[in-house]
Design an enzyme around this catalytic site. Structure first.
Site, mmCIF file in Angstrom:
data_model
loop_
_atom_site.group_PDB
_atom_site.id
_atom_site.type_symbol
_atom_site.label_atom_id
_atom_site.label_comp_id
_atom_site.label_asym_id
_atom_site.label_seq_id
_atom_site.Cartn_x
_atom_site.Cartn_y
_atom_site.Cartn_z
ATOM 1 N N CYS A 330 0.837 -1.207 0.000
ATOM 2 C CA CYS A 330 0.000 0.000 0.000
ATOM 3 C C CYS A 330 0.870 1.254 0.000
ATOM 4 C CB CYS A 330 -0.990 -0.037 1.160
ATOM 5 S SG CYS A 330 -2.405 1.070 0.941
ATOM 6 N N HIS A 430 -3.731 -5.446 0.985
ATOM 7 C CA HIS A 430 -3.584 -5.796 2.395
ATOM 8 C C HIS A 430 -4.031 -7.243 2.590
ATOM 9 C CE1 HIS A 430 -2.650 -1.802 3.891
ATOM 10 N NE2 HIS A 430 -3.646 -1.309 3.170
#
Length: 490
Positions: A330, A430
């Site tokens: 991310c 994630h």
């Protein structure tokens, strides 16, 4: 409702325990926390964002996570500001002073109460969780999550005190004394948590508390170290390993960013006996790592600036030159590129920063926030059937002079991340490490250090075992007959 005498007294974990206990006893429980403040969040199947603490509790209850379980989520961006997420969608950034003003407060109160009412119509019982201390009298008029919420729900409130931090008599008695008479009537029991030593030494303490507070003590729960439940927020980072190991395992360093988000991405690695996981913002520590992971961040450019300032950026680049593995997730993936820009000041005051230059990518922060669950495989078609979720602002593009080389292929045909080689890669996904196939792929260059007998092949099964162990531990030390009497005596 499980309320607390303060923060970090164990409300989230005890609520998770009771979610599992009620499920085991044949009920259909669901968790609820009106307002959560955390950088660990999750995306539901509808593409909506909620706090991970209620996701853990939903897993313990055996139900699908829904934003009604956590209708209001605050994600800190600095010491004074946070992103406000209502019913799974961001509604803007607020500084603390503006957020806690009375103006507009009743609208938020109506939203969280409506979420509770919807949940309450579908499940029984609702296992509610408070936040911080129930007796912050200066914030009482604007409180959405503690006793005013309990009054709306007509909840039986169990007050939790942490004996490990000391002062448990004063904190329990004082917390009850500071409530209004109406609220005080809702306190039906007390739980003393995190006890160390011989429980018999506190038997007279139980009697003293009951005499003082006129409320039964339902149990004294001993501290535990062998049950692994996902942490609620970044307070728990203080308890994480901070040094590299020298036991022959693969050393994995997670870069300790100031605004680190979703560090739950690495929970599974803490229990993988093939590796030694540690968190660090020390240049010397990185030299001992085989694999360096740059995690997500709620303020990517601010954290990137800090990496350049404190020498960590140079250390990461040098580690890559020395043959170490670098993985960005991310915000960490964004930092690995050529540059990151935020001309709309969505995350902060810094508008552009040079990245680490490890990937030929450019990231622009802006546009709608991406929140979705994904199924994916690796770029070469291997490791199929993996799952994760995305939570990010910004779009990352590949430099026009470079080849397009995604790390992952998503089930819908779209691409994710960038794959330079098997020791340098980035992803927006994630939970990618929760997939044993990806972890095996990441560790493959260090095969000579691996003992395959020590791998976790099924993380879901592992978590289920932990919820059962937690429920057993709490049952052993709580008078469940009294609990059920409280819940049915109305």
């Amino acid at each position: 409702m499980f309320a607390g005498t303060g923060s970090d007294v164990g409300k989230s974990v005890i609520a998770a325990a009771f979610c599992r206990i009620f499920m085991q006893d044949g009920y259909m429980p669901a968790p609820f926390k009106a307002q959560n403040m955390a950088l660990n969040s999750f995306v539901t199947s509808e593409g909506l964002e909620m706090g991970r603490a209620q996701v853990v509790q939903a897993e313990a209850a055996g139900v699908i996570p829904h934003t009604d379980m956590n209708p209001l989520l605050l994600k800190p961006q600095s010491d004074k500001t946070c992103q406000v997420i209502l019913n799974g969608k961001p509604i803007g950034n607020k500084d603390a002073y503006d957020y806690f003003k009375k103006d507009g407060r009743e609208q938020l109160r109506a939203e969280v109460c409506n979420a509770f009412d919807r949940l309450n119509s579908r499940y029984n019982p609702i296992v509610m969780e408070g936040a911080g201390s129930i007796s912050e009298i200066n914030l009482h008029d604007t409180d959405l999550v503690n006793m005013p919420m309990a009054v709306h729900a007509n909840a039986d409130v169990i007050l939790i005190g942490d004996i490990d931090r000391g002062g448990v008599f004063a904190s329990v008695y004082g917390s009850i004394l500071l409530l209004t008479p109406e609220e005080r009537k809702l306190i039906k029991g007390i739980i003393i948590n995190k006890f160390r030593g011989d429980l018999r030494l506190f038997e007279n303490g139980v009697r003293m508390l009951e005499n003082l507070c006129k409320v039964p003590v339902l149990g004294v729960i001993p501290y535990f170290h062998d049950i692994f439940i996902e942490e609620e927020d970044n307070v728990q980072l203080d308890n994480k390993m901070r040094e590299a190991g020298n036991d022959g395992k693969v050393n994995i360093a997670v870069v300790l960013l100031r605004h680190i988000s979703n560090f739950t991405d690495f929970n599974i690695l803490e229990h993988d006996q093939r590796v030694h996981l540690f968190y660090s913002n020390n240049v010397k520590d990185l030299e001992k790592a085989d694999i360096i992971i740059i995690p997500g961040s709620k303020s990517t450019l601010t954290d990137l600036y800090e990496l350049h300032r404190n020498g960590m950026a140079e250390a990461i680049i040098m580690a890559r030159d020395n043959g170490k593995t670098i993985l960005g997730i991310c915000g960490g993936y964004q930092m690995m590129g050529i540059d990151v820009s935020d001309t709309q000041n969505i995350e902060g005051d810094i508008e552009i920063m040079p990245g680490l230059g490890l990937l030929p990518t450019h990231t622009t922060i802006g546009g709608d926030k991406t929140t979705l669950q994904v199924k994916f495989s690796l770029h070469d078609g291997s490791c199929t059937g993996m799952q994760g979720y995305e939570i990010h602002n910004g779009i990352t593009s590949v430099d026009s002079n470079s080849d397009h080389s995604p790390l992952c292929m998503k089930a819908d045909g779209s691409e994710d991340g960038y794959f330079c080689d098997n020791k340098c890669m980035g992803t927006y996904i994630h939970g990618i490490l929760d997939n044993s196939a990806f972890t095996d792929f990441l560790l493959q260059p260090y095969a000579e250090k691996l003992n395959e007998n020590n791998r976790i092949s099924d993380y879901h099964k592992f978590k289920e075992e932990q919820y059962d162990k937690l429920a057993e531990h709490v049952r052993k030390h709580i008078d469940m007959e009294k609990v059920y009497h409280i819940l049915t005596d109305r």
